[in-house]
Design an enzyme around this catalytic site. Structure first.
Site, PDB file in Angstrom:
ATOM      1  N   CYS A 185       0.828  -1.187   0.000  1.00 45.50           N
ATOM      2  CA  CYS A 185       0.000   0.000   0.000  1.00 45.50           C
ATOM      3  C   CYS A 185       0.874   1.253   0.000  1.00 45.50           C
ATOM      4  O   CYS A 185       1.929   1.300   0.621  1.00 45.50           O
ATOM      5  CB  CYS A 185      -0.954   0.079   1.193  1.00 45.50           C
ATOM      6  SG  CYS A 185      -2.037  -1.338   1.307  1.00 45.50           S
TER       7      CYS A 185
ATOM      8  N   ARG B 234       3.907  -0.234  -4.834  1.00 45.07           N
ATOM      9  CA  ARG B 234       3.688  -0.791  -3.495  1.00 45.07           C
ATOM     10  C   ARG B 234       2.398  -1.607  -3.404  1.00 45.07           C
ATOM     11  O   ARG B 234       2.162  -2.301  -2.420  1.00 45.07           O
ATOM     12  CB  ARG B 234       3.611   0.342  -2.467  1.00 45.07           C
ATOM     13  CG  ARG B 234       4.836   1.207  -2.427  1.00 45.07           C
ATOM     14  CD  ARG B 234       4.666   2.312  -1.407  1.00 45.07           C
ATOM     15  NE  ARG B 234       4.549   1.769  -0.080  1.00 45.07           N
ATOM     16  CZ  ARG B 234       5.561   1.494   0.717  1.00 45.07           C
ATOM     17  NH1 ARG B 234       6.786   1.723   0.298  1.00 45.07           N
ATOM     18  NH2 ARG B 234       5.377   0.995   1.914  1.00 45.07           N
TER      19      ARG B 234
ATOM     20  N   TRP C 163      -2.646  -2.793  -1.740  1.00 45.44           N
ATOM     21  CA  TRP C 163      -2.302  -4.201  -1.913  1.00 45.44           C
ATOM     22  C   TRP C 163      -3.182  -4.942  -0.908  1.00 45.44           C
ATOM     23  O   TRP C 163      -2.998  -4.796   0.300  1.00 45.44           O
ATOM     24  CB  TRP C 163      -0.825  -4.443  -1.624  1.00 45.44           C
ATOM     25  CG  TRP C 163      -0.395  -5.847  -1.891  1.00 45.44           C
ATOM     26  CD1 TRP C 163      -0.117  -6.402  -3.108  1.00 45.44           C
ATOM     27  CD2 TRP C 163      -0.166  -6.885  -0.925  1.00 45.44           C
ATOM     28  NE1 TRP C 163       0.252  -7.710  -2.968  1.00 45.44           N
ATOM     29  CE2 TRP C 163       0.233  -8.040  -1.642  1.00 45.44           C
ATOM     30  CE3 TRP C 163      -0.264  -6.962   0.457  1.00 45.44           C
ATOM     31  CZ2 TRP C 163       0.525  -9.249  -1.002  1.00 45.44           C
ATOM     32  CZ3 TRP C 163       0.030  -8.168   1.088  1.00 45.44           C
ATOM     33  CH2 TRP C 163       0.425  -9.298   0.349  1.00 45.44           C
TER      34      TRP C 163
ATOM     35  N   ASN D 290      -1.625   2.138   5.772  1.00 49.01           N
ATOM     36  CA  ASN D 290      -0.745   1.090   5.261  1.00 49.01           C
ATOM     37  C   ASN D 290      -0.345   0.236   6.452  1.00 49.01           C
ATOM     38  O   ASN D 290       0.133   0.771   7.454  1.00 49.01           O
ATOM     39  CB  ASN D 290       0.487   1.747   4.611  1.00 49.01           C
ATOM     40  CG  ASN D 290       1.550   0.740   4.239  1.00 49.01           C
ATOM     41  OD1 ASN D 290       1.255  -0.425   4.017  1.00 49.01           O
ATOM     42  ND2 ASN D 290       2.791   1.186   4.172  1.00 49.01           N
ATOM     43  N   GLY D 291      -0.564  -1.072   6.365  1.00 49.71           N
ATOM     44  CA  GLY D 291      -0.199  -1.948   7.487  1.00 49.71           C
ATOM     45  C   GLY D 291      -1.380  -2.828   7.855  1.00 49.71           C
ATOM     46  O   GLY D 291      -2.296  -3.028   7.050  1.00 49.71           O
TER      47      GLY D 291
ATOM     48  N   GLU E  84      17.422 -17.750  -8.328  1.00 46.80           N
ATOM     49  CA  GLU E  84      17.028 -16.376  -8.651  1.00 46.80           C
ATOM     50  C   GLU E  84      16.355 -16.310 -10.032  1.00 46.80           C
ATOM     51  O   GLU E  84      15.345 -15.628 -10.204  1.00 46.80           O
ATOM     52  CB  GLU E  84      18.262 -15.458  -8.573  1.00 46.80           C
ATOM     53  CG  GLU E  84      18.057 -14.024  -9.007  1.00 46.80           C
ATOM     54  CD  GLU E  84      16.947 -13.284  -8.273  1.00 46.80           C
ATOM     55  OE1 GLU E  84      16.417 -13.783  -7.274  1.00 46.80           O
ATOM     56  OE2 GLU E  84      16.577 -12.196  -8.748  1.00 46.80           O
TER      57      GLU E  84
ATOM     58  N   LYS F 242      12.497 -15.082 -10.721  1.00 43.52           N
ATOM     59  CA  LYS F 242      12.228 -13.983 -11.655  1.00 43.52           C
ATOM     60  C   LYS F 242      11.187 -14.400 -12.683  1.00 43.52           C
ATOM     61  O   LYS F 242      10.257 -13.671 -12.972  1.00 43.52           O
ATOM     62  CB  LYS F 242      13.554 -13.606 -12.324  1.00 43.52           C
ATOM     63  CG  LYS F 242      13.739 -12.194 -12.669  1.00 43.52           C
ATOM     64  CD  LYS F 242      14.328 -11.332 -11.575  1.00 43.52           C
ATOM     65  CE  LYS F 242      13.659 -11.455 -10.245  1.00 43.52           C
ATOM     66  NZ  LYS F 242      14.326 -10.849  -9.158  1.00 43.52           N
TER      67      LYS F 242
ATOM     68  N   GLU G 106       7.671 -14.857 -11.152  1.00 41.52           N
ATOM     69  CA  GLU G 106       7.124 -13.602 -10.672  1.00 41.52           C
ATOM     70  C   GLU G 106       6.452 -12.776 -11.769  1.00 41.52           C
ATOM     71  O   GLU G 106       5.397 -12.193 -11.551  1.00 41.52           O
ATOM     72  CB  GLU G 106       8.303 -12.812 -10.070  1.00 41.52           C
ATOM     73  CG  GLU G 106       7.960 -11.597  -9.302  1.00 41.52           C
ATOM     74  CD  GLU G 106       9.210 -10.976  -8.680  1.00 41.52           C
ATOM     75  OE1 GLU G 106      10.348 -11.300  -9.086  1.00 41.52           O
ATOM     76  OE2 GLU G 106       9.052 -10.139  -7.789  1.00 41.52           O
TER      77      GLU G 106
ATOM     78  N   HIS H 265      16.820 -37.412  -8.033  1.00 39.19           N
ATOM     79  CA  HIS H 265      16.264 -37.979  -6.799  1.00 39.19           C
ATOM     80  C   HIS H 265      14.754 -37.770  -6.706  1.00 39.19           C
ATOM     81  O   HIS H 265      14.197 -37.804  -5.605  1.00 39.19           O
ATOM     82  CB  HIS H 265      16.984 -37.395  -5.583  1.00 39.19           C
ATOM     83  CG  HIS H 265      18.430 -37.775  -5.550  1.00 39.19           C
ATOM     84  ND1 HIS H 265      18.858 -39.046  -5.268  1.00 39.19           N
ATOM     85  CD2 HIS H 265      19.539 -37.057  -5.847  1.00 39.19           C
ATOM     86  CE1 HIS H 265      20.182 -39.094  -5.359  1.00 39.19           C
ATOM     87  NE2 HIS H 265      20.620 -37.894  -5.714  1.00 39.19           N
TER      88      HIS H 265
ATOM     89  N   LYS I  53       6.035  -4.251  -4.303  1.00 39.52           N
ATOM     90  CA  LYS I  53       7.490  -4.081  -4.227  1.00 39.52           C
ATOM     91  C   LYS I  53       7.996  -4.173  -2.796  1.00 39.52           C
ATOM     92  O   LYS I  53       9.034  -4.748  -2.533  1.00 39.52           O
ATOM     93  CB  LYS I  53       7.840  -2.723  -4.831  1.00 39.52           C
ATOM     94  CG  LYS I  53       9.319  -2.396  -4.856  1.00 39.52           C
ATOM     95  CD  LYS I  53      10.017  -3.222  -5.885  1.00 39.52           C
ATOM     96  CE  LYS I  53      11.501  -2.926  -5.997  1.00 39.52           C
ATOM     97  NZ  LYS I  53      12.181  -4.045  -6.668  1.00 39.52           N
TER      98      LYS I  53
HETATM   99  O1  M6R Z   1      13.087  -5.028  -0.277  1.00 37.02           O
HETATM  100  P1  M6R Z   1      13.615  -6.417  -0.016  1.00 37.02           P
HETATM  101  O2  M6R Z   1      14.907  -6.676  -0.716  1.00 37.02           O
HETATM  102  O3  M6R Z   1      13.696  -6.741   1.442  1.00 37.02           O
HETATM  103  O4  M6R Z   1      12.529  -7.381  -0.643  1.00 37.02           O
HETATM  104  C1  M6R Z   1      12.633  -8.762  -0.497  1.00 37.02           C
HETATM  105  C2  M6R Z   1      11.739  -9.492  -1.464  1.00 37.02           C
HETATM  106  O5  M6R Z   1      10.393  -9.155  -1.238  1.00 37.02           O
HETATM  107  C3  M6R Z   1      12.074  -9.158  -2.917  1.00 37.02           C
HETATM  108  O6  M6R Z   1      13.407  -9.435  -3.207  1.00 37.02           O
HETATM  109  C4  M6R Z   1      11.196  -9.975  -3.895  1.00 37.02           C
HETATM  110  O7  M6R Z   1      11.519 -11.312  -3.803  1.00 37.02           O
HETATM  111  C5  M6R Z   1      11.399  -9.451  -5.306  1.00 37.02           C
HETATM  112  N1  M6R Z   1      10.161  -8.940  -5.806  1.00 37.02           N
HETATM  113  C6  M6R Z   1      11.898 -10.479  -6.265  1.00 37.02           C
HETATM  114  O8  M6R Z   1      12.090  -9.934  -7.532  1.00 37.02           O
END
Ligand code: M6R
Length: 609
Positions: free
Chosen positions: A2, A27, A74, A100-101, A482, A486, A489, A505, A604
């Site tokens: 948010c 956000r 969000w 927010n929260g 990673e 990606k 996501e 396995h 984010k």
């Molecule tokens: O702001 P942060 O690095 O603490 O965020 C951690 C994760 O939420 C963040 O890396 C998330 O996995 C990304 N969206 C991946 O691309």
């Protein structure tokens, strides 16, 4: 999670709020809304979906006025809908709130308010704040907000306006970020300074428990609990406004991928001194302290956690200090063995991730020192940590993290060398070789980016696949994790990363004719072993794309497609190997027509547990 924005001044507020929300949409983007005070009358517009839907509504029925608050959501409590969008108002429509929260005791408060005849119109936790404000109001907004804070529990940043006192905006911060932008005859609130830097470079960062009373001319900050004045330093933001714009790129993600040569240079800048010694300005880790470290924990979430896996390898290889990595949401609940001889390194791009912040606090409670690697030097994590190493990646807007990850790797490499200097475990020649390798990385990433089209065809070819594997050994496995994250996501294609030797396995059963497999083969010592694993998947019909160092021409015989990256030492290869994976995710999602910068269900900055 948010985004909040607020304005009080003499300009028309609607465009300021909408523009601010556009900077905060990363956000959360399930719905958006604004509330504006016009001639002591509050009016609200909200719309489910992206900000564009709200803008459309506002084009048809604009809001006039010079005081207002806005929100981009969000969803947590209640799905995305107009009714669940913020701002929320009380029954009389005189109080309007953005939040927010999470209000943890909202059910209890809701029941109490319903008992008094309050009718709720949404499923959110936030709506209780609006009704509670109306219930508690005693003719003084500040006193009422302070009373409200005494009643609600959880994590929140809140902005409130009311028809009763149309000359002020009140904001509160408790474990959710909030900044105040200080202008000339106008002031702002926002979850992130990105929303205010077009208007002012002067900001105050609120601390937990702060309450701010904001008029067009004045900002007064106090402790919400006691009402005692709180002195907060006015900071000058030096960000370039262009950094938060897409420029010539279609998406922030592509821009950020292409910024990596620069952000790697910036993260090294000023840290490689005379004789290629690593220095960190302002970092007060004494040699004695480093020599006494018995164990290191690296704790983070998502991509930052994946950076931690590479960090572990770098620190263990160079310093021989044992390192354990942990996912932040698991760490604090598993009674970790942390003592005053443990250094906990938390990694976070945003510096606001709730789980990582909680892990930091838990570590300190257990007597450990915490070092934060973060991209936001003014964040909660940076402020709470004992030591901070800022990454210098600039604002990262796309939800999918790219340049922050590679900057985090640079920070880890530098830190590992720094530890060696303190422990005296690296001879001069070894250190110089490492530093030379580091300095070559930005140019090498440029080379990988020049060949972006090589992976584009592959990306387009996998867009209709249901599932995909990433395999690799050692650090290649860390990069595979990673790459897989990606892809999931932003393309929404299922994928899994496997240590190449582990596939047989169990999961090999999933490989069938045409299953795409991306194999990372940058470990020279493990080269033959990984090639054997590639043969295993090929024998089951997989279509394999290999990512390997230039010179490994014979890999052509084992794979269907190949992407070469410049040769680098094993430790540094992840920085180069991840770039084609970032590009594959990007181009796959582009081919699918997805909203790349704002993938579904995500946000984010994850400021809830
Ligand atoms: O702001 P942060 O690095 O603490 O965020 C951690 C994760 O939420 C963040 O890396 C998330 O996995 C990304 N969206 C991946 O691309």
């Amino acid at each position: 999670m948010c985004g909040i924005v607020g304005y009080i001044g003499n300009r028309e507020v609607q465009p300021i709020l909408v523009d601010g929300l556009s900077k905060l949409e990363y956000r959360g983007y399930d719905s958006a809304g604004i509330a504006v005070l016009e001639r002591e009358r509050l009016d609200v517009r909200k719309a489910e979906g992206r900000l564009a839907n709200l803008s459309e509504k506002l084009d048809k029925r604009p809001l006039k006025g010079t005081i207002g608050i806005g929100h981009t959501r969000w969803a947590t409590h209640g799905g995305p809908s107009d009714a669940n969008s913020h701002p929320h108002t009380d029954m009389s429509g005189k109080f309007s709130v953005v939040h927010n929260g999470i209000i943890e005791n909202y059910m209890e408060l809701k029941e109490e308010l319903m008992g008094k005849g309050v009718v709720f119109r949404s499923e959110t936790d936030t709506e209780v704040i609006a009704h509670l404000m109306a219930d508690l109001y005693d003719g003084d907004l500040v006193r009422t907000v302070r009373a409200l804070i005494g009643r609600i529990q959880g994590a929140f940043s809140i902005g409130v306006i009311t028809e009763h006192e149309p000359d002020k905006l009140v904001a509160v911060r408790q474990a959710s970020p909030l900044v105040i932008g200080a202008g000339q005859g106008e002031n702002f609130i926002a979850s992130d300074m990105a929303a205010v830097i077009e208007h002012t470079r002067d900001v105050y960062i609120l601390e937990d428990g702060d309450l701010a009373v904001i008029t067009a001319e004045e900002i007064t900050i106090m402790k919400a609990e006691t009402g005692a004045p709180a002195q907060r330093k006015k900071l000058r933001v030096h960000w370039d406004v262009e950094q938060v714009k897409k420029g010539q790129f279609e998406h922030f993600m592509l821009k950020e991928i292409h910024e990596q040569p620069l952000t790697l240079r910036n993260t090294m800048l000023g840290r490689l001194g005379r004789d290629d010694q690593v220095t960190f300005e302002g970092l007060e880790l004494t040699d004695k302290y480093v020599q006494g470290i018995e164990k290191i924990f690296i704790v983070a979430c998502g991509t930052a956690y994946h950076a931690g896996l590479v960090g572990k390898a770098a620190i263990e290889k160079l310093t021989r200090i044992p390192v354990e990595t942990d996912i932040a949401s698991e760490f604090r609940y598993r009674d970790p063995i942390v003592t005053d001889k443990t250094l906990v390194i938390v990694v976070s791009q945003s510096g606001e991730t709730a789980d990582t912040l909680a892990a930091l606090q838990e570590s300190q409670r257990r007597g450990a020192k915490v070092l934060a690697i973060t991209n936001v030097a003014t964040s909660s994590i940076a402020r709470d940590a004992d030591y901070v190493i800022p990454t210098v990646a600039g604002p990262e807007i796309a939800v999918a993290s790219t340049k922050a990850y590679t900057a985090q790797l640079i920070a880890f490499y530098l830190l590992a060398i720094y530890f060696c200097q303190a422990k005296g475990t690296l001879d001069d020649q070894e250190r110089r070789d490492l530093v030379r390798g580091l300095k070559e990385l930005p140019l090498q990433v440029e080379k990988v980016l020049e060949n972006a089209d090589e992976v584009r065809c592959f990306a387009e070819s996998i867009k209709d696949q249901k599932s995909l594997f990433f395999i690799g050994r050692g650090l290649d496995y860390a990069v595979a994790l990673e790459g897989s994250l990606k892809l999931k996501e932003i393309s929404y294609i299922h994928s899994e990363a496997y240590a190449a030797g582990e596939l047989k396995h169990g999961s090999l059963a999933l490989v069938e004719e045409g299953t795409p497999v991306i194999a990372l083969v940058t470990h020279q010592e493990l080269y033959e072993k990984t090639v054997s694993n590639i043969k295993e998947v090929k024998a089951r019909g997989a279509h394999v794309m290999g990512v390997t160092g230039e010179g490994n021409m014979d890999l052509f015989n084992a794979v269907d497609e190949i992407c070469f990256i410049p040769q680098a030492s094993q430790l540094f290869a992840p920085i180069l190997a991840v770039v084609p994976l970032q590009l594959i995710s990007y181009y796959t999602s582009l081919a699918l027509g997805n909203d790349i910068d704002k993938p579904r269900n995500l946000a984010k900055s994850v400021t809830v547990e």
